[in-house]
Design an enzyme around this catalytic site. Structure first.
Site, short mmCIF file in Angstrom:
data_model
loop_
_atom_site.label_atom_id
_atom_site.label_comp_id
_atom_site.label_asym_id
_atom_site.label_seq_id
_atom_site.Cartn_x
_atom_site.Cartn_y
_atom_site.Cartn_z
N CYS A 66 31.41 -31.78 9.45
CA CYS A 66 30.68 -32.02 8.20
C CYS A 66 29.41 -31.17 8.11
O CYS A 66 28.54 -31.27 8.97
CB CYS A 66 30.33 -33.51 8.13
SG CYS A 66 29.20 -33.89 6.78
N TYR A 191 32.22 -27.35 -2.77
CA TYR A 191 33.03 -28.55 -3.07
C TYR A 191 33.38 -28.58 -4.56
O TYR A 191 34.46 -29.03 -4.94
CB TYR A 191 32.27 -29.83 -2.69
CG TYR A 191 32.23 -30.05 -1.18
CD1 TYR A 191 33.24 -30.79 -0.55
CD2 TYR A 191 31.23 -29.50 -0.40
CE1 TYR A 191 33.23 -30.97 0.82
CE2 TYR A 191 31.21 -29.68 0.97
CZ TYR A 191 32.21 -30.41 1.58
OH TYR A 191 32.20 -30.59 2.93
N1 LIG Z 1 24.78 -36.45 0.24
C1 LIG Z 1 25.34 -36.74 1.51
C2 LIG Z 1 26.76 -36.24 1.58
C3 LIG Z 1 27.43 -36.58 2.89
C4 LIG Z 1 28.96 -36.44 2.79
O1 LIG Z 1 29.54 -36.28 1.71
N2 LIG Z 1 29.64 -36.50 3.97
C5 LIG Z 1 31.08 -36.44 3.99
C6 LIG Z 1 31.59 -35.59 5.13
S1 LIG Z 1 31.35 -33.87 4.91
C7 LIG Z 1 31.68 -37.81 4.26
O2 LIG Z 1 31.29 -38.47 5.20
N3 LIG Z 1 32.65 -38.21 3.45
C8 LIG Z 1 33.40 -39.43 3.65
C9 LIG Z 1 33.77 -40.09 2.37
O3 LIG Z 1 33.33 -39.65 1.29
O4 LIG Z 1 34.49 -41.09 2.44
C10 LIG Z 1 24.44 -36.10 2.56
O5 LIG Z 1 24.04 -34.94 2.40
O6 LIG Z 1 24.13 -36.76 3.54
#
Ligand SMILES: N[C@@H](CCC(=O)N[C@@H](CS)C(=O)NCC(=O)O)C(=O)O
Length: 312
Positions: A66, A191
């Site tokens: 990530c 994205y």
């Molecule tokens: N705005 C957040 C975005 C974090 C994010 O989207 N992380 C993703 C992984 S790259 C995630 O954990 N996604 C899991 C999901 O949406 O269920 C940050 O910058 O901390």
């Protein structure tokens, strides 16, 4: 045996329906433009408050693939906070795309359980990074852009490199202005390309992405980092997207007008940050490829992982 015409028609219909169903549920959009859900936890860490700076009190939950979580691993390393703030590495579940906590932590084996432990009515997405408080058993912050500022500012009394300031006051306006553009067009821009649901939404995101990369390429002709010779959080935020670009976003997210390798200055810039002591060990290209290509079902249903690696 189905004849070819019907097989293709059937496959197209099933794929299209599955794609729409998955995107509708996983990638909220407006007019085909991907809208990233906002993070929920935004607490601060300060002396004499609910969350005071303490040794061994906080844990970062991060996935190595990530880019958002990667920011926090780099800042933790650069500040020398490895013995002060724990890290738990989570990995994606091929079954549902959620995050698993392989060794278990806080009696939780999935990130979802951890989010529910903090709030059993939690409704949002269970994302990494998470800054967890072991004392109050809750989430302090789950927004990477804020966690890296907390790591930079709040633990200097314990940090091995307290003098390293990645967000100095005199550069703040410049850093904030880079961050805003880079978040929209590059960090989230890749994205917005990959999760676009119309041709128009994809093209807008893709042109926006490459316009800004082209501008940064020109800027870096005469500048070592985004704010001159000083490495800042703006560079860390850009770097974690750039190093995933050629191996993942170029093909999987259709960001394929150019590779970062085609940009002389951006390549030099990535290489330089990659070689800063401590950064390299936070980068794991095998896991990055495995997670993006193996677990993002809607974009790569066969799960085949391409062979290419960056040249670092
Ligand atoms: N705005 C957040 C975005 C974090 C994010 O989207 N992380 C993703 C992984 S790259 C995630 O954990 N996604 C899991 C999901 O949406 O269920 C940050 O910058 O901390």
């Amino acid at each position: 045996m189905l004849n070819q015409k019907w097989l293709i028609k059937l496959a197209q219909k099933i794929w299209e329906t599955m794609w729409q169903l998955m995107m509708f549920n996983l990638a909220p959009s407006e007019n085909g433009n991907y809208q990233r859900p906002l993070s929920i936890y935004h607490h601060n860490i300060e002396e004499n408050s609910t969350y005071s700076p303490e040794k061994n009190r906080y844990t970062i939950y991060a996935g190595l693939s990530c880019p958002w979580a990667h920011r926090t691993l780099i800042v933790r390393k650069l500040k020398g906070l490895e013995k002060i703030i724990d890290v738990v590495i989570v990995s994606p579940s091929p079954a549902d795309g959620g995050w698993i906590i392989p060794q278990g932590s806080e009696n939780c084996y999935t990130l979802k359980q951890l989010y529910y432990k903090a709030n059993n009515n939690y409704q949002g997405r269970c994302t990494v990074p998470v800054l967890w408080d072991k004392k109050t058993k809750t989430i302090v912050n789950n927004e990477s852009s804020e966690i890296i500022v907390l790591l930079n500012n709040c633990f200097n009394q314990f940090a091995s490199f307290p003098q390293l300031n990645l967000y100095p006051d005199e550069y703040k306006d410049n850093i904030d202005s880079w961050n805003e553009k880079i978040y929209h067009h590059i960090n989230n821009g890749v994205y917005r390309c990959g999760f676009a649901q119309t041709q128009q939404a994809y093209e807008d995101a893709c042109y926006g992405l490459f316009n800004l990369l082209d501008k940064i390429e020109i800027f870096l002709e005469n500048s070592r980092y985004l704010c001159g010779d000083k490495l800042t959080i703006a560079d860390i935020r850009l770097f974690t997207t750039l190093i995933r670009f050629d191996v993942v976003y170029f093909s999987l997210f259709k960001c394929n007008i150019k590779r970062i390798a085609d940009y002389k200055n951006l390549s030099r810039y990535c290489q330089e940050i990659y070689n800063i002591e401590g950064v390299k060990e936070t980068c794991n290209f095998d896991i990055i490829k495995q997670d993006y290509y193996g677990n993002l079902f809607p974009l790569n249903p066969g799960g085949i992982i391409p062979l290419g690696l960056p040249s670092y």
